[in-house]
Design a protein around this motif. Structure first.
Motif, short mmCIF file in Angstrom:
data_model
loop_
_atom_site.label_atom_id
_atom_site.label_comp_id
_atom_site.label_asym_id
_atom_site.label_seq_id
_atom_site.Cartn_x
_atom_site.Cartn_y
_atom_site.Cartn_z
N ASP A 45 80.12 63.59 -18.26
CA ASP A 45 80.50 63.45 -19.66
C ASP A 45 79.22 63.53 -20.50
O ASP A 45 78.12 63.74 -19.96
CB ASP A 45 81.26 62.14 -19.91
CG ASP A 45 80.46 60.92 -19.54
OD1 ASP A 45 79.21 60.98 -19.54
OD2 ASP A 45 81.07 59.87 -19.23
N ALA A 46 79.37 63.35 -21.81
CA ALA A 46 78.23 63.56 -22.71
C ALA A 46 77.08 62.59 -22.39
O ALA A 46 75.91 62.98 -22.44
CB ALA A 46 78.68 63.42 -24.16
N ASP A 47 77.39 61.34 -22.04
CA ASP A 47 76.32 60.38 -21.75
C ASP A 47 75.54 60.79 -20.50
O ASP A 47 74.31 60.71 -20.47
CB ASP A 47 76.90 58.97 -21.54
CG ASP A 47 77.20 58.29 -22.87
OD1 ASP A 47 76.53 58.63 -23.86
OD2 ASP A 47 78.11 57.44 -22.90
N ILE A 48 76.28 61.20 -19.46
CA ILE A 48 75.62 61.64 -18.22
C ILE A 48 74.75 62.86 -18.51
O ILE A 48 73.59 62.94 -18.06
CB ILE A 48 76.68 62.00 -17.14
CG1 ILE A 48 77.53 60.78 -16.78
CG2 ILE A 48 76.03 62.65 -15.92
CD1 ILE A 48 76.88 59.75 -15.92
N VAL A 49 75.30 63.81 -19.26
CA VAL A 49 74.56 65.05 -19.54
C VAL A 49 73.32 64.76 -20.39
O VAL A 49 72.26 65.36 -20.18
CB VAL A 49 75.48 66.09 -20.21
CG1 VAL A 49 74.68 67.27 -20.74
CG2 VAL A 49 76.52 66.57 -19.21
N ARG A 50 73.42 63.83 -21.35
CA ARG A 50 72.25 63.51 -22.17
C ARG A 50 71.10 62.99 -21.29
O ARG A 50 69.96 63.42 -21.41
CB ARG A 50 72.61 62.47 -23.23
CG ARG A 50 71.45 62.16 -24.18
CD ARG A 50 71.78 61.06 -25.18
NE ARG A 50 72.94 61.36 -25.98
CZ ARG A 50 74.16 60.83 -25.79
NH1 ARG A 50 74.36 59.93 -24.85
NH2 ARG A 50 75.17 61.18 -26.57
N ARG B 105 76.13 56.07 -11.86
CA ARG B 105 77.43 55.96 -12.54
C ARG B 105 78.31 57.17 -12.21
O ARG B 105 79.50 57.03 -11.98
CB ARG B 105 77.23 55.92 -14.07
CG ARG B 105 76.68 54.61 -14.59
CD ARG B 105 76.99 54.42 -16.09
NE ARG B 105 76.65 55.54 -16.95
CZ ARG B 105 75.41 55.82 -17.37
NH1 ARG B 105 74.39 55.07 -16.98
NH2 ARG B 105 75.19 56.84 -18.17
N LEU B 106 77.68 58.34 -12.17
CA LEU B 106 78.46 59.56 -11.89
C LEU B 106 79.01 59.52 -10.46
O LEU B 106 80.19 59.79 -10.22
CB LEU B 106 77.56 60.79 -12.09
CG LEU B 106 78.20 62.13 -11.77
CD1 LEU B 106 79.43 62.39 -12.63
CD2 LEU B 106 77.18 63.27 -11.95
N LEU B 107 78.16 59.17 -9.50
CA LEU B 107 78.59 59.17 -8.10
C LEU B 107 79.65 58.10 -7.85
O LEU B 107 80.51 58.27 -6.97
CB LEU B 107 77.39 58.99 -7.17
CG LEU B 107 76.37 60.14 -7.24
CD1 LEU B 107 75.17 59.85 -6.37
CD2 LEU B 107 77.01 61.46 -6.83
N ALA B 108 79.62 57.02 -8.62
CA ALA B 108 80.62 55.95 -8.47
C ALA B 108 82.01 56.42 -8.92
O ALA B 108 83.02 55.78 -8.61
CB ALA B 108 80.21 54.72 -9.27
N ARG B 109 82.06 57.55 -9.64
CA ARG B 109 83.36 58.05 -10.12
C ARG B 109 84.09 58.88 -9.07
O ARG B 109 85.25 59.28 -9.29
CB ARG B 109 83.15 58.92 -11.38
CG ARG B 109 82.62 58.12 -12.56
CD ARG B 109 82.27 59.04 -13.73
NE ARG B 109 81.67 58.25 -14.81
CZ ARG B 109 81.15 58.75 -15.93
NH1 ARG B 109 81.17 60.07 -16.11
NH2 ARG B 109 80.62 57.98 -16.84
N ILE B 110 83.42 59.22 -7.99
CA ILE B 110 84.03 60.10 -6.99
C ILE B 110 85.06 59.33 -6.15
O ILE B 110 84.76 58.26 -5.66
CB ILE B 110 82.95 60.70 -6.04
CG1 ILE B 110 81.85 61.35 -6.85
CG2 ILE B 110 83.61 61.72 -5.09
CD1 ILE B 110 82.36 62.37 -7.86
N GLY C 262 82.73 67.77 -11.92
CA GLY C 262 83.95 67.65 -12.72
C GLY C 262 84.07 66.32 -13.44
O GLY C 262 84.93 66.16 -14.29
N ARG C 263 83.20 65.36 -13.11
CA ARG C 263 83.28 64.03 -13.73
C ARG C 263 82.13 63.73 -14.69
O ARG C 263 81.94 62.60 -15.12
CB ARG C 263 83.36 62.97 -12.62
CG ARG C 263 84.73 62.98 -11.96
CD ARG C 263 84.78 62.19 -10.68
NE ARG C 263 86.15 62.12 -10.16
CZ ARG C 263 86.77 63.11 -9.50
NH1 ARG C 263 86.14 64.26 -9.28
NH2 ARG C 263 88.01 62.97 -9.07
#
Ligand code: ZN
Length: 461
Positions: free
Chosen positions: A108-113, A456-461, A105-106
Motif C-alpha cells: 500500500d502507499a505507506d509500504i511503498v513510501r 508489516r508487509l510479510l505479516a500480511r501473507i 499484491g499486499r
C-alpha cells in the motif's frame, strides 16, 4: 501501523567550487587537475587548473585525491521491491515471480513510501542523481502508491522519472499476476493521464517527469499497449516496458503472436525515439536493426540479468548499431544491491565476458551510466555531462584510500575497483550525500523504517 514520513534534514543550494580533482566531463574532455563550479542549480564553469572565478560566499571543496563525474542516471527500477529482497534467491524467473506476487499484491502507499525512500537513498549513496521507477502494482485498496514514491523522491532529493505502470492480464485471463492487482484498460488509462496532469513537469530544470509503462507483453493485452502508446504520444511523454528479458518470453510471443517480441511491439506502434525497453537481452540481428532504425533506447540491467540467470545482453552489437543504451539496477527483488555504480562495473565485465577484451572500454561503460542514461530518458540537453549550462548533478568520488590510492587510472579505479566513498553528491545544486553519508535523511532512522515496513508487509501473507 505506519511510521510518520521522514523529514528532509537539509538542503544547500549556494555556489560550490570544486578544485584539484581529476575531472571527467563525459562530454569528451578529461582534466587530471581540474575544476567544476556550480551556481544555483547550474554548472557555470568546467576546465583545467583552478576555477577562473570564485563566486562570493561559495563553498570550496578540495578535490585532491578525488574524481569528479556527472551524477549517474538509472534507467530501470522497481523501488517497491526494496522491502521484498532475498526471496527465491536460487529460483527461476517463474519461481521467483510466483513466490513474490502474493507479497507484492499486499503493498500500500505507506509500504511503498518506506521502500522507495530506502531504494532512492541507496541509489544516491552509489552515485545516482536521476532515476526512473517502473511501478506497475496497484492493489485495489492500496491507496496512492505513485504519489507515495514521488513523496519519497522529494524527501531524498533525487531527480525522478517515475512511470505509471500497469497490468491488465490477470490469472483468470491466462496471465501471471493475481487478479486483485490487475486493472481494466479504462481505469489504467484514466489514472495514467491523471498522473501526468498532477505531476509531469516538462521544463528544463524538471525534477519530475512521468512516463507510461505497461509491465510486459505477457502481463498486459495488446489493446492496453496500443492505448498506452496513443496516450503517451498525445501528451508528449515517454513509453517504457520490459522486453526480451528471457527465452521464455520469446517463446510466449512466438506462440501467442507469431513473432519475436520486437516485431510484436513494432506492430503495435511501440518502436520509436520516445520508447525505451528494459533488458533487451535476447535479440536477433533483425530485432537490433529495428531498434536502431527507429531510435528506440535500451536500459541494460546486467546484475539483474545475471541474478535471474536470464543471459547477457548484446551491448556491443547494440552500440555498434547506433542504439542509445543506459544502465539500470532493475528491481531490488532481483538485485539486492541496487547500487548503480556496480552496474557500471558489471556492464564492462559482462560485455568483455561475452565479446572479448575490446568489447567495451571503462570510459564507455561510465558513458552509458551518464550521457547514455540521460539520452534514454530524453534529458541529454540537461544532464549526463559536466558542461556549462547543464544542471548541477555532480558526483565527487574519493580515490585516495586503501582500496584505490595506487590504481594508476582514476576512471579504472572507479569502474573496475571497489565502490569508493562518495565525498559529495549534488542534485540540482543541493547536497544529497556528503562524506559517504546521506545529507537529506537520517540513515539509521530510515533503516529502521524500511525494516518495519518489510515486517508489516510479510505479516500480511
Ligand atoms: Zn524490471
Amino acid at each position: 501501523m505506519s511510521s510518520p514520513p521522514l523529514r528532509p534534514l537539509r538542503t544547500s543550494k549556494g555556489a560550490t567550487v570544486i578544485e584539484g580533482a581529476h575531472v571527467v566531463t563525459c562530454a569528451g574532455a578529461e582534466y587530471a587537475d581540474g575544476h567544476v563550479v556550480l551556481e544555483g542549480n547550474r554548472i557555470t564553469a568546467v576546465g583545467p587548473g583552478p576555477a577562473p572565478e570564485v563566486p562570493a560566499g561559495a563553498r570550496r571543496v578540495d578535490g585532491s585525491g578525488c574524481l569528479v563525474t556527472p551524477g549517474l542516471v538509472n534507467t530501470h527500477h522497481h523501488l517497491y521491491q526494496w522491502v521484498t529482497r532475498g526471496f527465491a534467491v536460487d529460483g527461476t524467473l517463474f519461481e521467483w515471480l510466483t513466490a513474490l506476487y502474493p507479497v507484492w499484491g499486499r503493498i500500500d502507499a505507506d509500504i511503498v513510501r518506506s521502500a522507495a525512500t530506502g531504494g532512492l537513498a541507496w541509489l544516491a549513496r552509489t552515485g545516482c542523481t536521476t532515476t526512473t521507477d517502473h511501478h506497475y502494482v496497484f492493489p485495489h485498496s492500496g491507496g496512492d502508491v505513485l504519489g507515495a514514491e514521488i513523496e519519497a523522491a522529494r524527501t531524498v532529493g533525487l531527480r525522478f522519472h517515475p512511470t505509471r505502470g500497469s497490468m491488465d492480464l490477470g490469472q483468470s485471463q491466462g496471465g501471471l499476476p493475481p487478479d486483485h492487482v490487475v486493472e481494466d484498460i479504462d481505469t489504467i488509462l484514466s489514472a495514467t493521464e491523471a498522473a501526468i496532469d498532477s505531476h509531469h513537469d516538462a521544463s528544463f530544470d524538471s525534477m519530475l517527469r512521468i512516463a507510461v509503462a505497461p509491465c510486459s507483453p505477457f502481463s498486459v493485452t495488446g489493446d492496453l499497449l496500443v492505448g498506452a502508446a496513443e496516450l503517451a504520444r498525445r501528451r508528449g511523454v515517454r513509453l517504457h516496458t520490459h522486453l526480451c528479458e528471457t527465452l521464455d518470453e520469446e517463446d510466449y510471443c512466438r506462440e501467442h503472436f507469431g513473432s519475436t517480441p520486437v516485431a510484436y511491439m513494432e506492430s503495435l506502434g511501440w518502436l520509436g525515439p520516445d520508447v525505451w525497453f528494459a533488458h533487451a537481452v535476447h535479440l536477433d540481428d533483425s530485432s537490433i536493426e529495428k531498434i536502431a532504425r527507429t531510435g528506440t533506447s535500451v536500459a541494460h540491467c546486467p546484475s539483474s540479468n545475471a541474478r535471474l540467470g536470464a543471459g547477457i545482453a548484446r551491448t556491443r552489437d547494440l552500440l555498434d548499431a547506433g542504439v542509445t543504451v543506459g544502465l539500470g539496477v532493475d528491481g531490488a527483488a532481483s538485485n539486492e544491491a541496487c547500487a548503480l555504480l556496480e552496474e557500471v562495473r558489471h556492464a564492462v565485465l559482462f560485455a568483455r565476458a561475452r565479446g572479448g577484451p575490446r568489447a567495451m572500454t571503462v570510459r564507455e561503460s561510465l558513458q552509458l551510466a551518464t550521457m547514455g542514461g540521460a539520452a534514454v530518458l530524453g534529458r541529454e540537453q540537461e544532464i549526463g555531462s559536466l558542461e556549462v549550462g547543464k544542471l548541477a548533478d555532480v558526483a565527487v568520488w574519493r580515490l585516495d584510500t586503501l582500496a584505490h590510492i595506487d590504481i594508476a587510472d582514476p576512471v579504472a579505479a572507479l569502474v573496475l575497483g571497489a565502490p569508493p566513498p562518495l565525498e559529495l553528491l549534488l542534485v540540482n545544486g543541493a547536497i544529497v550525500v556528503e562524506r559517504d553519508r546521506l545529507a537529506s535523511v537520517d540513515e539509521e532512522s530510515l533503516a529502521r523504517e524500511v525494516q518495519g515496513a518489510s515486517r508489516r508487509l510479510l505479516a500480511r501473507i
